[in-house]
Every structure is written in structure tokens, then in C-alpha cells.
Design a protein around this motif. Structure first.
Motif, PDB file in Angstrom:
ATOM      1  N   ALA A   1       0.821  -1.217   0.000  1.00 55.58           N
ATOM      2  CA  ALA A   1       0.000   0.000   0.000  1.00 55.58           C
ATOM      3  C   ALA A   1       0.851   1.261   0.000  1.00 55.58           C
ATOM      4  O   ALA A   1       0.341   2.361   0.241  1.00 55.58           O
ATOM      5  N   ASP A   2       2.150   1.114  -0.250  1.00 51.65           N
ATOM      6  CA  ASP A   2       3.093   2.231  -0.365  1.00 51.65           C
ATOM      7  C   ASP A   2       3.331   2.951   0.956  1.00 51.65           C
ATOM      8  O   ASP A   2       3.641   4.154   0.973  1.00 51.65           O
ATOM      9  N   PHE A   3       3.203   2.232   2.075  1.00 54.19           N
ATOM     10  CA  PHE A   3       3.610   2.781   3.366  1.00 54.19           C
ATOM     11  C   PHE A   3       5.109   2.546   3.542  1.00 54.19           C
ATOM     12  O   PHE A   3       5.663   1.568   3.028  1.00 54.19           O
TER      13      PHE A   3
ATOM     14  N   GLU B   1      -4.607  -2.894  -2.843  1.00 51.61           N
ATOM     15  CA  GLU B   1      -5.261  -3.239  -4.107  1.00 51.61           C
ATOM     16  C   GLU B   1      -5.178  -2.074  -5.095  1.00 51.61           C
ATOM     17  O   GLU B   1      -4.846  -2.259  -6.263  1.00 51.61           O
ATOM     18  N   ASP B   2      -5.478  -0.861  -4.610  1.00 53.91           N
ATOM     19  CA  ASP B   2      -5.405   0.313  -5.478  1.00 53.91           C
ATOM     20  C   ASP B   2      -3.978   0.542  -5.982  1.00 53.91           C
ATOM     21  O   ASP B   2      -3.770   0.851  -7.162  1.00 53.91           O
ATOM     22  N   ALA B   3      -3.001   0.404  -5.073  1.00 55.75           N
ATOM     23  CA  ALA B   3      -1.607   0.631  -5.464  1.00 55.75           C
ATOM     24  C   ALA B   3      -1.164  -0.385  -6.515  1.00 55.75           C
ATOM     25  O   ALA B   3      -0.489  -0.034  -7.492  1.00 55.75           O
ATOM     26  N   ASP B   4      -1.545  -1.655  -6.319  1.00 59.18           N
ATOM     27  CA  ASP B   4      -1.181  -2.687  -7.291  1.00 59.18           C
ATOM     28  C   ASP B   4      -1.802  -2.404  -8.652  1.00 59.18           C
ATOM     29  O   ASP B   4      -1.138  -2.524  -9.694  1.00 59.18           O
ATOM     30  N   LEU B   5      -3.083  -2.047  -8.633  1.00 59.04           N
ATOM     31  CA  LEU B   5      -3.779  -1.800  -9.897  1.00 59.04           C
ATOM     32  C   LEU B   5      -3.163  -0.611 -10.631  1.00 59.04           C
ATOM     33  O   LEU B   5      -2.929  -0.672 -11.850  1.00 59.04           O
ATOM     34  N   LYS B   6      -2.885   0.480  -9.921  1.00 59.78           N
ATOM     35  CA  LYS B   6      -2.277   1.651 -10.559  1.00 59.78           C
ATOM     36  C   LYS B   6      -0.915   1.306 -11.142  1.00 59.78           C
ATOM     37  O   LYS B   6      -0.562   1.743 -12.254  1.00 59.78           O
ATOM     38  N   GLN B   7      -0.156   0.515 -10.404  1.00 60.26           N
ATOM     39  CA  GLN B   7       1.173   0.128 -10.876  1.00 60.26           C
ATOM     40  C   GLN B   7       1.088  -0.711 -12.150  1.00 60.26           C
ATOM     41  O   GLN B   7       1.830  -0.489 -13.117  1.00 60.26           O
TER      42      GLN B   7
END
Length: 412
Positions: free
Chosen positions: A94-96, A305-311
Motif C-alpha cells: 500500500a506504499d507505506f 489493491e489500489d496501489a497494485d492496480l495503478k502500478q
């Protein structure tokens, strides 16, 4: 401070930004590709979340849900191991970014925006896991000179801070906060003890000392004078005897009462000051608390999930729209430059992770070792559709759909 991996755009915004650069005749195909990819990533995190929340339920059972079996000591140990491993992996997905202990210790030593001094046991300090996301420099007006004036204070603020603290007996503290100044990190410890700052001690101690001297000089010494003279007579230090009459006793009682009242008032001032500090701390945390317990994992799962999808979307889009194969380093540079030049956004893109995720779905080719390109949109949609169908296809039902690789869980 190094650039974060976090991209401060919603996934819908990233899809829209990429779709604007796709030729009009391919735009609908790209949006269909994005919908299929989002559904596939969502399903994988849904499955992962079920196992994770089952482990959390062992450590922190919900009051309104019943367990089928009583948890054993081994169950607690295994659940905590799963929880800590998944927490770190999800936080990174999650980019933490992990906050090291040295930074937290600095927060205890430095001045905070909230005028409260705290202390915590070293054991809690070393066992806790802190993560941050979204770093920004801010300016805030704070009271100065006993509230008579205000001054501007610049500080570093984290948009989100994740806190995990294991307790004895298998219990855990799991919290998520927003808009936390870096120098206020110590306030996120649940067992932090409120202490007095030097200024607080001066505000209470100096008036107390002055008024104490006055009370002792005007009330107590005068009332104790007969008693002191009598003690001196008994000790042989005085020849003349002293008689304690009713007036002297009343004066003694009044002086002692005045001194006792003084001590009680000073104690009350100390307690009231501490209560005020606790109230300030509670208000500070109340308005910054985002989630607790299992809700934190729901938040992390959604964010990862959002971070993976954007990547994955950005990786596919740039490989698909660039006329020649790209290395991971070239892809990093292109995407980072695109966001910096068009939206003044700086972040650290991880192309290798996006490439690995797309390879697991057979959406990339490698014309030369170390260089990659994306398969065309129609083929990519066919591959994703086959992957999605095979999720619910029983292993013995026959061959998988053409173009589908064995399903693998990508966890970021």
C-alpha cells in the motif's frame, strides 16, 4: 527525505489519465481492459483478506460473533505470526514506509505542536511497528507568549500513520491515524504517560513557591511560635516556660488549616493541569483516528489493491504506447517524468514490480533479455477474460481457456 512510492491519485483518475492518451478507436478497449484487470486484482485481495481477518479474529475476537472452536496457545502464536507478516507486506504493497525507532525517539525529544510531554517504556518502543504514507510540509499558526500572540510553525506531516503494538497474552493494538505531525508520533502510543514540560512546572511551581512563602511567613510561623518556644523549653534551650492557652491553640489550628488548604490548592492545580493535558491529547487523537482493529486491515487491503492496480495499469499503458521495448529503468524514468512534468507530482515508481505482475498474467513479451513490451489490447483482454473464467473453473473440468496461464496470486 527520499521520494515515496505512493502515487497521490485515485485509481479512477489514473485510468482516466491513461485513457486520454490512447487513440480514440482503442479507448473503449482500454477501459474494458482496466475493468477486467481491476476485477482480477480485487478478487485476489478479497481471498487474501479472508485469511488475514480469520487470523485477526483469533487474537481479537469480535464480541458479536461466535467461534466454532476455542483457540489454543499454538493458534495464538500462528495467528500473530500471520498477522505481523501480512501487516508488513500489505503496508509495503500500500506504499507505506516503515518508521524506524530512531525517528520515534526524536519525536519524544523534540518540541511538538500539541503542548504535551509524554513518556513510554522502552519495551513498548522497541516492539511497536510504525508506518507512514504521504509526506508533506505544512505551516500552522500556534499560540505563543501564553496565548497573547501567534506565530507560524513549519513542520513535516504524514497523511497516514499505521501503528501496530503487540501486547502480552497475544493481544495487539492496531490503529490508523491521519494528518500526524512527525514530532507528534509519540502521542500514538496507547500507554504513553503524560508528563509536565518545564514550562508547565514553572507555571505551577513559581506561583506555588511565592504563595507558599507568604503562607508560611504570615500564617504558619506565627501560629507555631508558641509551640516552638515550648519545645525549646522542654529541650533545655529556654529557661522561661510557655503556656498554650485557648487563643494559642485556636491560632495554631487556623495556621495549620491555612497551610493545609494551601497544599490542597497546589495539588488541585497540578491535577487540573494534568487533566487539561490529557484532554488536549484525547482531542488531538480523536480527530486524527481513522480506524482501529480489523478495520485497519480492510483499509490496508483496499489501499494495497489500489496501489497494485495503478502500478500494473501504468506499466501496461506505457509499454503498450511506446513504439519500442523498454527496460525497467527506462520505464521508471518515463512514468516519473510524465507525472512530474504534467502534474508536478514526484514519486518513486517501481517498474520491476509492475512488470512481474503483468508477466504472471501473460500480458508482456520480452523481445530481448531485460527489455519488455505489452501485447496488443485485444489479446490482453482475451488473456484477462480467460484468467477470470479459470478462477471459478474446477481443476477437473477440463482444459483451461486458451491464453490463460495457471492462476497465480499476485500480492504486490
Amino acid at each position: 527525505m527520499e521520494a515515496e512510492h505512493f502515487l497521490p491519485f485515485r485509481k479512477s483518475a489514473v485510468i482516466a489519465l491513461c485513457a486520454e492518451e490512447v487513440p480514440a478507436k482503442e479507448r473503449e478497449s482500454f477501459l474494458e481492459f482496466a475493468r477486467l484487470l481491476a476485477a482480477l486484482v480485487h478478487h485476489r485481495y478479497h481471498v487474501r483478506g479472508d485469511g488475514l481477518l480469520d487470523a485477526y479474529q483469533v487474537l481479537d475476537p469480535a464480541a458479536d460473533e461466535r467461534a466454532v472452536h476455542s483457540a489454543t496457545t499454538t493458534d495464538y502464536i500462528v495467528a500473530q505470526q500471520i498477522l505481523e507478516r501480512e501487516l508488513v507486506e500489505l503496508a509495503e504493497a500500500a506504499d507505506f514506509t516503515r518508521i524506524d525507532t530512531a525517528e520515534i525517539r526524536r519525536a519524544f525529544a523534540e518540541h511538538s505542536l500539541v503542548k504535551v510531554r509524554l513518556a513510554v517504556d522502552d519495551q513498548d518502543l522497541d516492539a511497536a511497528l510504525f508506518f507512514r504514507r504521504g509526506v508533506a510540509e505544512r505551516t500552522e499558526q500556534v499560540k505563543w507568549l501564553f496565548g497573547l500572540r501567534r506565530r507560524a510553525v513549519e513542520f513535516t506531516c504524514y497523511s497516514k500513520v499505521l501503528v501496530y503494538i503487540p501486547r502480552l497474552g497475544g493481544e495487539v493494538v492496531l490503529k490508523l491515524f491521519r494528518d500526524v505531525p512527525r514530532n507528534d508520533l509519540e502521542m500514538l502510543y496507547p500507554d504513553a504517560r503524560v508528563g509536565m514540560r518545564p514550562l508547565d512546572k514553572l507555571l505551577i511551581g513559581v506561583p506555588a513557591m511565592i504563595s507558599g512563602i507568604i503562607v508560611i511567613a504570615t500564617k504558619l510561623i506565627a501560629a507555631l511560635a508558641p509551640v516552638l518556644l515550648l519545645l525549646a523549653f522542654w529541650a533545655g534551650l529556654r529557661q522561661e516556660s510557655v503556656r498554650l492557652d485557648q487563643t494559642a491553640l485556636i491560632s495554631l489550628a487556623a495556621g495549620t488549616g491555612a497551610f493545609g488548604g494551601y497544599l490542597f490548592r497546589q495539588f488541585s492545580k497540578f491535577k487540573n493541569r494534568k487533566i487539561k493535558l490529557l484532554k488536549t491529547l484525547s482531542e488531538h487523537l480523536y480527530f486524527r483516528n481513522l480506524d482501529n482493529g480489523a478495520g485497519v486491515f480492510h483499509h490496508l487491503l483496499d489501499a494495497a489493491e489500489d496501489a497494485d492496480l495503478k502500478q500494473m495499469l501504468l506499466t501496461y499503458h506505457f509499454l503498450n504506447t511506446t513504439p519500442h521495448p523498454l527496460t525497467p529503468a527506462d520505464l521508471d524514468t518515463q512514468i516519473e517524468s510524465w507525472f512530474h512534468s504534467r502534474w508536478n507530482t514526484t514519486f518513486d515508481f517501481e517498474a520491476r514490480a509492475g512488470i512481474q505482475a503483468l508477466q504472471s498474467l501473460n500480458l508482456l513479451t520480452e523481445p530481448h533479455p531485460g527489455t519488455y513490451t505489452a501485447i496488443p489490447l485485444p489479446a490482453a483482454i482475451t488473456h484477462l477474460d480467460a484468467h477470470w473464467d479459470n478462477i471459478f473453473r474446477p481443476p477437473t473440468s477440463g482444459k483451461r481457456k486458451t491464453g490463460a496461464a495457471p492462476t497465480q496470486d499476485h500480492t504486490g
